[in-house]
Design an enzyme around this catalytic site. Structure first.
Site, PDB file in Angstrom:
ATOM      1  N   PHE A 243       0.806  -1.218   0.000  1.00  0.00           N
ATOM      2  CA  PHE A 243       0.000   0.000   0.000  1.00  0.00           C
ATOM      3  C   PHE A 243       0.837   1.266   0.000  1.00  0.00           C
ATOM      4  O   PHE A 243       0.278   2.365   0.096  1.00  0.00           O
ATOM      5  CB  PHE A 243      -0.932   0.027   1.225  1.00  0.00           C
ATOM      6  CG  PHE A 243      -1.913  -1.095   1.257  1.00  0.00           C
ATOM      7  CD1 PHE A 243      -1.825  -2.076   2.221  1.00  0.00           C
ATOM      8  CD2 PHE A 243      -2.912  -1.181   0.310  1.00  0.00           C
ATOM      9  CE1 PHE A 243      -2.722  -3.128   2.248  1.00  0.00           C
ATOM     10  CE2 PHE A 243      -3.823  -2.224   0.338  1.00  0.00           C
ATOM     11  CZ  PHE A 243      -3.736  -3.202   1.304  1.00  0.00           C
TER      12      PHE A 243
ATOM     13  N   ASP B 163      12.046  -6.390  13.806  1.00  0.00           N
ATOM     14  CA  ASP B 163      12.810  -6.677  12.583  1.00  0.00           C
ATOM     15  C   ASP B 163      14.200  -6.061  12.662  1.00  0.00           C
ATOM     16  O   ASP B 163      14.661  -5.409  11.731  1.00  0.00           O
ATOM     17  CB  ASP B 163      12.064  -6.151  11.356  1.00  0.00           C
ATOM     18  CG  ASP B 163      12.646  -6.704  10.059  1.00  0.00           C
ATOM     19  OD1 ASP B 163      12.329  -6.165   8.983  1.00  0.00           O
ATOM     20  OD2 ASP B 163      13.442  -7.652  10.122  1.00  0.00           O
TER      21      ASP B 163
END
Length: 887
Positions: A604, A742
């Protein structure tokens, strides 16, 4: 001429076959392989039969085509009988061109092979893949290297398709004759060397063995001991990229087999007169590794016969001064046999072999011969001069060019004594041998000196001066008749660890796979969320589901950010609370942003490199920007796409709210936003030196050679400084109870002063797509950096970030030259996390980086502790690392 003689002599003494040079066309194109030796399971027409499957030839209708549309489940094959055992290294393929009238080709194929035409084996590369990519059009030749190579007589190429399709193939095979005649060897399986209980550091298994592996015994196949790759002096150093330590050797520990010896059996294609056996052994005695002290070889003239009572015995001269690996030549006394059984006796704690070859001649009836000079292939006979009897004539094998053998006439009455006419020839040969030996000894001593100097050289230079083999993954496209290429890269890694259970592909089935999870999980009201500072967060021991383990797909899909990243997950925030007043950074005029480059994209959103005109003045004093004297500065702009969903829009605003609260020298800073109108944008710092992964992978360790050759380098102090900066940034996030999810070198950015700032752009870049694992087509996870509880339970905490920090340290001290757990597939990494949970000593750990101090690796191991509460905190990690760096 002397150089050529030395080269030939060295090739003969090192190994029987060198895969880097064994790349000759075997006769499909030029017709040496006859039509009757090429068969197929079917053919479409007579004019597309197997005899027309010759590379670059246009006879018939231009290629072999199996009958009908090839279905994905079909097994149609083209079979080639090479007429003799062959060392196959390369396969070339084409489609059906037929003078521009054909358009059929195979995009993929499998390779089966057989040494006897009865037992067929499936070739697979070092990653375990059986499928090879083939052609994209009908005319270009695609040359594929086989790693591992194939020793076989019969070859089958099996085209593969994913949809019903018409395929046609033209083929050439490349290699050289397998004069050794060995068709199988049997031995105990190779073992692992441990530095401490539970931590394997050297795997000495025969990873390419193509026989039966049963009850810790290898039988009926060939593997690394016949692949032509010679191990180096240091068994920890390999000749190939991205493989585990000890890969080039097969090794056994004294006492582990219940005896003081290793027994191996060798079976050959026919009866042979064996002159010698050459075994390449490691002799790194400082590590408890020595060549064998003695060997006893028994002989069997026929497979169904008994072993002969009198073995050939040989005792080696042990060397405790020179740790160099070497060939040990074992004389076999011209004994006749079709099978050998040799028992190698340990001389120390470990014994390691990298190659075994045999010198022999076919059994013949003695006949009277006249003096003659013949030429033999360099690899055909023993490299050292030996006296051989041919009828009544002893022959002297002398290492002249191309392995020339001189047969000397003798007086029948005095067998073994050359007559006077040939005495000058014998003397000349011996003098030549002595001169060659003197030169070789000088070169060896010189090489040892140079190698000691080069030990401190950068990895790239070392790779250029070591022996290279061809790459298994390289594809060469040729528009002209193919010439086998010489490729300088090495093999990708491969190791059979254990088979992945299909239930690991189904998160809901993990409860069945690991029922202990639901039994041992503690009840928790935390769910899958992570709190802001004002929300009470659960302790690591509480962060378990009492329900079925899952992969937190909902959490990750909704929080991974518009560009695919998952920055600082804070599920405790509600969508209703996200309003413009919550954003604490200023609105920047959109018309002052000028697009320069697209850095990445996700489902997106996109990340752009832009110039921001007047940004220093807009932000005022204290802005974290380089001084540009009023000129525009580079920034990274994350932009939401116009077609983004409402959930994506809310997540975007949520990420802005989170980032606007962060203010630390080692965290990427949100500078301003453009949210008054669509598309929504956030403007962050742009780091001129890119990410840490790319920065380190392009550098070598600092040395005199890097300075002399202007090679980009880093020092151990630099690496420690980077580690401290990352721990400092993560300490700040942990103090706010933010979880990154992450952490990796790809998400650590560097400015021009080499200051590290932790960010979240790594997942948005196609460059690092292989670092993420897609589960059921939805969630994407950096599983090689994730703690076991994150993968199995979907729980992300500060303690799981500590695990990822340990992996990030490992990346730094390997200079990002390889991916973590590069020996394991994604599925095997997931299964390995199950072993961490069970904690039965079967889990696979990352190996110690060669550049890493032992104390720092111990710190990494603490980060990977199975028990969450026993892992260090980021405050503790920072305090442990900081004293080693002058900040």
């Amino acid at each position: 001429m002397l150089f050529v003689l030395l080269l030939v002599f060295q090739l003969e003494t090192n190994a029987q076959i060198d895969p880097a040079h064994c790349r000759y066309p075997l006769g499909m194109e030029d017709g040496r392989i006859k039509d009757h030796d090429i068969t197929a399971s079917s053919q479409w027409y007579e004019t597309t039969g197997p005899q027309y499957a010759r590379l670059n030839r246009e006879e018939g209708d231009g290629a072999w085509c199996p009958a009908g549309l090839l279905q994905p489940s079909d097994t149609q094959y083209l079979q080639v009988d090479l007429g003799q055992l062959t060392f196959l290294t390369v396969v070339g393929t084409q489609g059906r061109y037929a003078r521009n009238s054909g358009n059929e080709f195979a995009r993929m194929y499998r390779l089966n092979y057989s040494r006897d035409g009865l037992l067929w084996k499936s070739w697979k590369n070092r990653l375990g893949d059986k499928i090879m990519k083939a052609n994209d059009n009908s005319y270009a030749s695609v040359i594929k290297d086989l790693h591992p190579p194939v020793i076989s007589r019969f070859i089958r190429l099996i085209p593969v398709t994913q949809v019903p399709n018409t395929v046609c193939m033209r083929v050439e095979l490349y290699g050289c004759p397998w004069h050794d005649g060995l068709i199988s060897y049997s031995s105990p399986e190779g073992q692992q060397m441990y530095s401490s209980p539970g931590y394997p550091i050297v795997s000495l298994n025969d990873s390419t063995y193509d026989g039966v592996h049963e009850r810790r015994k290898l039988s009926g196949g060939l593997g690394q001991l016949t692949d032509g790759v010679i191990g180096q002096d240091d068994f920890l150093v390999t000749r190939q990229y991205h493989v585990w330590q000890g890969y080039d050797y097969v090794g056994w520990k004294n006492g582990s087999l219940g005896s003081g010896h290793v027994e191996m059996e060798f079976v050959f294609d026919k009866q042979r007169n064996f002159t010698s056996m050459k075994v390449h052994c490691n002799n790194m005695f400082q590590s408890g590794v020595k060549i064998f002290s003695s060997v006893s070889c028994s002989f069997k003239p026929r497979l169904l016969a008994n072993w002969e009572a009198e073995p050939a015995e040989f005792h080696t001269v042990l060397d405790d001064r020179n740790p160099s690996a070497r060939y040990v030549t074992v004389p076999l006394g011209r004994r006749t046999a079709k099978a050998l059984r040799c028992r190698f006796t340990f001389a120390d704690m470990w014994m390691m072999f990298s190659e075994i070859s045999f010198q022999s001649v076919n059994t013949v009836i003695p006949t009277q011969m006249t003096p003659v000079v013949t030429s033999a292939w360099p690899n055909e006979e023993s490299s050292m001069p030996t006296t051989q009897k041919t009828g009544n004539l002893p022959s002297l094998s002398c290492p002249f060019f191309s392995g020339t053998k001189i047969l000397l006439a003798t007086n029948p009455s005095v067998e073994g004594q050359p007559d006077n006419g040939n005495t000058p020839v014998l003397i000349g040969c011996l003098v030549t041998i002595i001169l060659l030996l003197v030169v070789i000894i000088f070169l060896i001593l010189r090489c040892q000196y140079v190698c000691k100097v080069l030990e401190k050289a950068p990895r790239r230079i070392l790779e250029e001066v070591t022996v290279r083999l061809s790459s298994s993954s390289d594809t060469v496209i040729l528009q002209t008749p193919p010439v086998p290429p010489r490729v300088s890269q090495m093999d990708p890694p491969y190791e059979r660890i254990f088979l992945l259970d299909p239930q690991y592909q189904d998160p809901a089935a993990l409860r069945n796979k690991l029922p202990e999870l639901s039994q041992s999980a503690e009840a928790s009201a935390c769910g899958g969320g992570y709190a802001e500072p004002d929300v009470t967060q659960c302790t690591p021991h509480q962060c378990f589901h009492n329900s079925v383990p899952h992969y937190a797909e909902t959490d990750i899909v909704s929080l991974q950010g518009v560009t695919g990243s998952n920055m600082y997950a804070v599920p405790a925030l509600t969508v209703d609370s996200l309003t413009r007043k919550d954003i604490s950074v200023a609105e920047f005029p959109r018309h002052r942003l000028f697009f320069r480059e697209k850095l990445g994209e996700g489902q997106f959103g996109e990340v752009h490199l832009c110039e921001a005109e007047g940004l220093p003045e807009f932000l005022g004093e204290g802005a974290p920007l380089p001084d540009r004297d009023g000129r525009s500065v580079l920034v990274a702009v994350k932009q939401l796409r116009a077609d983004a969903t409402n959930n994506a829009r809310n997540d975007f605003l949520k990420e802005i709210k989170i980032m606007s609260r962060l203010n630390d020298p080692n965290i990427i800073q949100l500078l301003c936003v453009c949210v008054s109108s669509d598309p929504l944008c956030m403007v962050t710092e742009y780091m001129e030196n890119g990410d840490l992964n790319m920065f380190l992978s392009q550098r070598e360790m600092e040395s005199t050679l890097t300075h002399a050759n202007n090679i980009p380098s880093v020092s151990l102090s630099d690496l420690l400084h980077m580690s401290v900066q990352i721990s400092s940034g993560m300490r700040y996030l942990a103090s706010l109870n933010f979880v990154h999810r992450d952490l990796a070198t790809r998400n650590c950015l560097l400015d021009r002063r080499l200051t590290i700032k932790i960010a979240d752009f790594g997942m948005s870049r196609n460059l690092y797509s292989s670092d993420y694992y897609r589960i059921q087509g939805r969630a994407v996870l950096p599983i090689r950096w994730m703690a076991w509880e994150s993968i199995l339970l979907g729980k992300f905490t500060t303690a799981s970030d500590v695990w990822a920090f340990g992996v990030t340290l490992w990346e730094i001290f390997t200079l990002c030259k390889e991916q973590p757990y590069s020996l394991l597939s994604d599925e095997q990494v997931i299964e390995n996390t199950g072993e961490f949970f069970r904690n039965q000593g079967r889990q696979i750990f990352l190996f110690p980086p060669p550049l890493c101090p032992s104390s720092l690796f111990e710190l990494m191991m603490r980060c990977w502790d199975r028990d969450i509460a026993d892992r260090p905190t980021f405050e503790g990690l920072y305090q442990a690392l900081r004293p080693h760096v002058a900040l």
